[in-house]
Design a protein around this motif. Structure first.
Motif, short mmCIF file in Angstrom:
data_model
loop_
_atom_site.label_atom_id
_atom_site.label_comp_id
_atom_site.label_asym_id
_atom_site.label_seq_id
_atom_site.Cartn_x
_atom_site.Cartn_y
_atom_site.Cartn_z
N GLU A 60 0.92 -1.07 0.05
CA GLU A 60 -0.04 0.05 0.01
C GLU A 60 0.86 1.32 0.06
O GLU A 60 0.53 2.23 -0.47
N ASP A 61 2.18 1.25 0.69
CA ASP A 61 3.03 2.43 0.69
C ASP A 61 3.27 2.56 -0.44
O ASP A 61 3.58 3.92 -1.03
N TRP A 62 3.88 1.50 -1.19
CA TRP A 62 4.24 1.71 -2.76
C TRP A 62 3.33 2.48 -3.79
O TRP A 62 3.47 3.17 -4.59
N ARG A 63 2.18 1.85 -3.43
CA ARG A 63 1.02 2.34 -4.27
C ARG A 63 0.65 3.87 -4.14
O ARG A 63 0.48 4.57 -4.90
N GLU A 64 0.79 4.32 -2.86
CA GLU A 64 0.43 5.63 -2.38
C GLU A 64 1.28 6.38 -3.15
O GLU A 64 0.99 7.54 -3.39
N ARG A 65 2.73 6.15 -3.02
CA ARG A 65 3.71 6.92 -3.67
C ARG A 65 3.32 7.13 -5.23
O ARG A 65 3.78 8.20 -5.42
N VAL A 66 3.11 6.01 -5.81
CA VAL A 66 3.07 6.14 -7.25
C VAL A 66 1.78 6.95 -7.56
O VAL A 66 1.79 7.71 -8.27
N ARG A 67 0.44 7.04 -6.74
CA ARG A 67 -0.56 7.85 -6.74
C ARG A 67 -0.28 9.19 -6.66
O ARG A 67 -0.90 9.98 -7.44
N ARG A 68 0.70 9.47 -5.54
CA ARG A 68 1.09 11.07 -5.39
C ARG A 68 1.80 11.41 -6.65
O ARG A 68 1.80 12.75 -6.97
N SER A 70 1.45 10.67 -9.92
CA SER A 70 1.06 10.55 -11.25
C SER A 70 -0.69 10.72 -11.23
O SER A 70 -1.51 10.02 -11.62
N SER A 71 -0.83 11.91 -10.17
CA SER A 71 -2.26 12.19 -10.20
C SER A 71 -3.47 11.25 -10.01
O SER A 71 -4.43 11.20 -10.50
N GLY A 72 -2.94 10.33 -8.93
CA GLY A 72 -4.01 9.20 -8.65
C GLY A 72 -3.92 7.89 -9.44
O GLY A 72 -4.64 7.12 -9.06
N ASP A 73 -3.16 7.84 -10.48
CA ASP A 73 -3.07 6.73 -11.24
C ASP A 73 -2.42 5.82 -10.31
O ASP A 73 -1.16 5.94 -9.75
N ASP A 74 -2.89 4.40 -10.79
CA ASP A 74 -2.54 3.31 -9.81
C ASP A 74 -2.33 1.88 -10.51
O ASP A 74 -3.59 1.61 -11.19
N PRO A 75 -1.29 1.52 -11.08
CA PRO A 75 -1.29 0.33 -11.87
C PRO A 75 -1.96 -0.95 -11.21
O PRO A 75 -2.28 -1.90 -12.12
N LEU A 76 -2.29 -0.93 -9.95
CA LEU A 76 -3.13 -1.83 -9.22
C LEU A 76 -4.80 -1.75 -9.11
O LEU A 76 -5.12 -2.36 -8.55
N ASP A 77 -4.96 -0.60 -9.67
CA ASP A 77 -6.43 -0.19 -9.55
C ASP A 77 -6.62 0.69 -8.28
O ASP A 77 -6.82 0.04 -7.28
#
Length: 368
Positions: A60-68, A70-77
């Motif tokens: 989840e931490d990695w996903r949050e960093r990616v979302r921040r 890339s304007s909320g984009d998340d490769p895992l939905d």
């Protein structure tokens, strides 16, 4: 650090074979189990950094960093929290890296961070006196029922070797769900297994409760190496949030149905039930500590004897009240692997589940 070790009880093989939480068994001597290493920060236990929950938090931490970034984009939905993404889905993403490279890269990042945390835990464990001279470490628990789990094992092994620790890390050879049941056959007094075809077993964790009918296959192997789970029932108690007494009654009902199945199929069922659960198990069957994640709470202490309660709730088997023997769940998983560890003398097991279970063994010479 709180743990249980052989010195706490001494060496009494004549009596230990017949009590709960025995340290002297036919295949191994249990050097220690349930070691609770404190985190260097003083906040919580080190093992909490190597649990199912820890992996989910890292992902989840990695996903949050990616979302921040890339304007909320998340490769895992972005609409699905990490705890709702199954290990099977993560395995598929890694498998399809050519199609979903960023998603696979995100999962790989979580695997790397988790493996680094796991390597820290293993190194600390190896510093314990009871773990000195360890030649091999078995990894078990529900986390290992996935490709992601096996990738973690491989990465931890590489990290340890690169850091000068020549420890071989191996996945448990049985499915982790089966290992926690098959190991129970090595808790049974030999006389209980004489001319019997199967036993009942249970594995209680912080999320699931499993009951199994374990075929002994003594005609094929008198050392019980061919034992396997013939039938099983599984209950995700974390969803239902039952009280303690309700959980015991539910387990007794599960075991009762499996006993009926054995009877219907003509199996000679032993009047014995082997059970594994988290925590330190006293010789009298009391859970002394470490049972805080068991369903309903309040399993610890002198006012609740779980094996006695379970035995009283079970039907008779062959006209006898079944004997219930309780041990730590990591120990029981380890016992399922003991016959595969005969080429080494000292070895351990770590089980990744709701928490991090652990046990260390010294093999006993086996008769040939």
């Amino acid at each position: 650090m709180d743990s249980i070790n052989a010195e706490d009880f001494g060496s009494r093989p004549d009596t230990q074979a017949l009590v709960h939480g025995a340290l002297d068994l036919s295949l191994v001597r249990i050097d220690t189990y349930n070691a609770e290493l404190r985190d260097a920060s003083g906040q919580g236990f080190l093992g909490d950094r190597a649990s199912n929950r820890a992996f989910v938090e890292i992902l989840e931490d990695w996903r949050e960093r990616v979302r921040r970034a890339s304007s909320g984009d998340d490769p895992l939905d972005a609409r699905r929290p990490s705890e709702e993404i199954s290990r099977e889905e993560l395995d598929s993403i890694v498998q399809e890296a050519k199609v979903y490279p960023e998603a696979a890269g995100l999962v790989q990042s979580a695997i790397e961070d988790f493996a680094q945390e796991m390597a820290v835990v293993v190194r600390r464990m190896l510093r314990l006196p009871e773990w000195h001279g360890t030649e091999r470490i078995v990894l078990g628990g529900g986390f290992l029922s996935s490709k992601v789990g096996h990738m973690v094992i491989g990465r931890v092994g590489i990290l340890l070797k690169a850091g000068g620790e020549p420890i071989r890390m191996v996945p448990i050879s049985r499915h982790p769900d089966d290992a926690g049941l098959c190991g129970a056959v090595h808790l049974a007094p030999p006389e209980k297994l004489h001319q019997r075809d199967a036993i009942l077993a249970a594995d209680i964790g912080g999320t699931h409760m499993r009951a199994g009918l374990v075929a002994l296959e003594q005609e094929k192997a008198t050392d019980l190496s061919q034992a396997y789970v013939l039938a099983t029932e599984r209950w995700r108690h974390a969803q239902d949030q039952p009280g303690r007494d309700e959980a015991v009654e539910r387990l007794a009902a599960m075991l009762g149905r499996l006993a009926n199945k054995a009877k219907d199929t003509g199996l000679r069922l032993a009047s014995f039930v082997g059970v594994g659960c988290p925590g330190v198990i006293g010789a009298n069957g009391l859970i002394e500590r470490g049972g805080q994640n068991l369903p309903g709470g309040d399993w610890e202490g002198s006012d609740f004897n779980f094996p006695s309660k379970l035995a009283a709730a079970l039907p008779e088997i062959g006209g006898q009240r079944p004997v219930v023997r309780l041990h730590n769940d990591a120990v029981v998983q380890g016992l399922s692997e003991a016959l595969n560890m005969q080429e080494v003398e000292r070895w351990g097991i770590l089980t990744i589940g709701t928490g991090l279970g652990n046990a260390h063994f010294t093999n006993r010479p086996q008769r040939t």
